[in-house]
Structures are given as structure tokens and as C-alpha cells.
Design a protein around this motif. Structure first.
Motif, PDB file in Angstrom:
ATOM      1  N   SER A 107     103.234  80.604 -29.382  1.00 17.93           N
ATOM      2  CA  SER A 107     103.136  82.215 -29.667  1.00 17.93           C
ATOM      3  C   SER A 107     102.715  83.271 -28.667  1.00 17.93           C
ATOM      4  O   SER A 107     102.934  84.266 -28.740  1.00 17.93           O
ATOM      5  N   ILE A 118     107.684  78.439 -22.592  1.00 15.83           N
ATOM      6  CA  ILE A 118     108.709  79.403 -22.737  1.00 15.83           C
ATOM      7  C   ILE A 118     109.809  78.734 -23.384  1.00 15.83           C
ATOM      8  O   ILE A 118     110.395  79.188 -24.349  1.00 15.83           O
ATOM      9  N   ARG A 121     109.042  77.951 -27.163  1.00 20.14           N
ATOM     10  CA  ARG A 121     109.056  79.206 -27.716  1.00 20.14           C
ATOM     11  C   ARG A 121     110.227  79.528 -28.016  1.00 20.14           C
ATOM     12  O   ARG A 121     110.518  80.043 -29.145  1.00 20.14           O
ATOM     13  N   ASP A 122     111.227  79.760 -26.935  1.00 22.26           N
ATOM     14  CA  ASP A 122     112.430  79.877 -27.157  1.00 22.26           C
ATOM     15  C   ASP A 122     113.243  79.023 -28.152  1.00 22.26           C
ATOM     16  O   ASP A 122     114.175  79.482 -29.034  1.00 22.26           O
ATOM     17  N   ALA A 125     111.889  80.479 -31.559  1.00 23.35           N
ATOM     18  CA  ALA A 125     112.801  81.889 -31.597  1.00 23.35           C
ATOM     19  C   ALA A 125     114.345  81.584 -32.085  1.00 23.35           C
ATOM     20  O   ALA A 125     114.811  82.217 -33.117  1.00 23.35           O
ATOM     21  N   LYS A 126     114.902  80.787 -31.432  1.00 23.32           N
ATOM     22  CA  LYS A 126     116.503  80.439 -31.822  1.00 23.32           C
ATOM     23  C   LYS A 126     116.594  80.202 -33.228  1.00 23.32           C
ATOM     24  O   LYS A 126     117.550  80.809 -33.867  1.00 23.32           O
ATOM     25  N   ALA A 129     115.810  82.785 -35.323  1.00 19.63           N
ATOM     26  CA  ALA A 129     117.173  83.885 -35.080  1.00 19.63           C
ATOM     27  C   ALA A 129     118.351  83.384 -36.127  1.00 19.63           C
ATOM     28  O   ALA A 129     119.148  84.277 -36.654  1.00 19.63           O
ATOM     29  N   PRO A 147     113.785  87.850 -34.228  1.00 18.11           N
ATOM     30  CA  PRO A 147     113.206  86.701 -33.837  1.00 18.11           C
ATOM     31  C   PRO A 147     111.804  86.863 -33.106  1.00 18.11           C
ATOM     32  O   PRO A 147     110.889  86.181 -33.603  1.00 18.11           O
ATOM     33  N   ASP A 148     111.615  87.784 -32.188  1.00 19.28           N
ATOM     34  CA  ASP A 148     110.354  88.081 -31.495  1.00 19.28           C
ATOM     35  C   ASP A 148     109.288  88.653 -32.453  1.00 19.28           C
ATOM     36  O   ASP A 148     108.136  88.362 -32.364  1.00 19.28           O
ATOM     37  N   ASP A 149     110.016  89.366 -33.613  1.00 19.53           N
ATOM     38  CA  ASP A 149     108.852  89.932 -34.568  1.00 19.53           C
ATOM     39  C   ASP A 149     108.224  88.942 -35.370  1.00 19.53           C
ATOM     40  O   ASP A 149     107.260  88.723 -35.623  1.00 19.53           O
ATOM     41  N   VAL A 151     108.255  85.617 -34.406  1.00 16.02           N
ATOM     42  CA  VAL A 151     107.221  84.745 -33.592  1.00 16.02           C
ATOM     43  C   VAL A 151     105.593  85.447 -33.235  1.00 16.02           C
ATOM     44  O   VAL A 151     104.971  84.735 -33.758  1.00 16.02           O
ATOM     45  N   LEU A 152     105.841  86.723 -33.543  1.00 11.62           N
ATOM     46  CA  LEU A 152     104.507  87.541 -33.357  1.00 11.62           C
ATOM     47  C   LEU A 152     104.033  87.323 -34.681  1.00 11.62           C
ATOM     48  O   LEU A 152     102.510  87.216 -34.704  1.00 11.62           O
TER      49      LEU A 152
END
Length: 186
Positions: A107, A118, A121-122, A125-126, A129, A147-149, A151-152
Motif C-alpha cells: 500500500s 507495484i 499492489r496492482d 487494486a485489480k 476494482a 480502487p486506489d481509494d 488501497v489507501l
């Protein structure tokens, strides 16, 4: 007390040493965090640092081996019919309670991110999503949530849990999600 160093059996012990290193790293990262000294991992596995670096030339290589199962478990859950965003976030929370190092790793990339981190992480995130459209349709999350929200948000959870004694992590995780949901829900 650390296990005694095993006698060097040469190449025939390679698979056993690798497995011991992964198991030891899982415990060390869970207890001391992702940035724990790798010498602690070697000692806990009962092998020398040379053996550690033959199998894992750097911290990221070791961490990826340790946490591959966690990512695979998340992907398997996300692929199950009827799986929801809440199910995925629950499993991420359980993994974070067990070891904040996993979420620390995916994260909050370092200033010069390793492409392998990365990629992990992706992957996370996927799968988040993929669960978002159903959660949006059901009105459980805001339309603009990405999805980035998520992960955050998970990174925020990990940051809090990393500073929380292990026995208190579950209750703290519930409190954190109660607060975060106010920002995630419509």
C-alpha cells in the motif's frame, strides 16, 4: 530462543532451507514488521545469511515469496461467485491483523518503487476494482470511489494496526473501519 543452526547439507537442503526461510520471514515480518533485519529471518530459520541471500537476493524477493499466498487467497476469494467487496475487505483486514507487513508492502510504495511491489499492489487494486461495481449498484459505496481509494484506506488501517499491540488489533480494526466507512459510503 532461536533454533540451532542446521548442519550444512549442501544443495540437497535447498528446498527445505527455502521453506524454512519463508516460514521464518512470515513470523518475523508479522512480529517486527516489513523492515525487520533479514539477519533475524536467517536466525529464525536456522540458516546462515548466505543461504538467505542465495534464495532471496533482496528483501523484496523474500517478501514476495512470503506474501504470494496472501495475494492468491485474495484473488481466489474475489473470483468466487457471489463474493462481495465487503468479503474481500474482510479478508484483507484479517491478513492485516495477522501481519501488517503485507499491507505495508503493497500500500505504501517506497520513494523509488520496486516494479515487483507495484505488480503486487496492482493485483490487489485489480481485485478491489472488480468488486466495486456490485458494491456501487447495491449502494454500499460512493459512486466516485475507486480502487486506489480502497488501497489507501487499507494502508491507513495497516498504519494504525502496525502501532497497535497484537491482542488489540481486531477491536482497533473494527473501529478504524467504522470511521473509514463514513467516507466510503454514500
Amino acid at each position: 530462543m532461536h533454533p540451532a543452526r542446521r548442519p550444512n547439507r549442501g544443495p540437497s537442503a535447498a528446498a527445505e532451507n527455502r521453506a524454512a526461510l519463508i516460514a521464518a520471514a512470515r513470523e518475523v515480518f508479522a512480529g517486527a514488521g516489513y523492515n525487520a533485519p533479514l539477519s533475524m529471518v536467517a536466525r529464525a530459520a536456522g540458516v546462515g545469511q548466505g543461504s538467505l541471500y542465495r534464495h532471496f537476493p533482496d528483501r523484496v524477493s523474500l517478501a514476495l515469496a512470503v506474501f504470494e499466498d496472501a495475494v492468491a487467497d485474495l484473488e481466489a476469494l474475489a473470483d468466487e461467485p457471489g463474493s462481495t467487496l465487503a468479503d474481500v475487505l474482510d479478508l484483507i483486514t484479517e491478513q492485516t491483523i495477522a501481519s501488517t507487513a503485507f499491507i505495508d508492502m503493497v500500500s505504501v510504495p517506497p520513494m523509488d518503487p520496486d516494479p515487483r511491489l507495484i505488480q503486487v499492489r496492482d493485483r490487489v487494486a485489480k481485485l478491489l476494482a472488480g468488486a466495486l461495481p456490485e458494491a456501487r449498484r447495491a449502494g454500499r459505496v460512493r459512486e466516485d470511489l475507486g480502487p486506489d481509494d480502497l488501497v489507501l484506506a487499507v494502508g491507513m488501517l495497516a498504519g494504525v494496526l502496525a502501532k497497535t499491540p497484537a491482542p488489540d488489533r481486531r477491536e482497533t480494526a473494527e473501529r478504524v473501519w467504522t470511521l473509514l466507512r463514513r467516507g466510503l459510503e454514500p
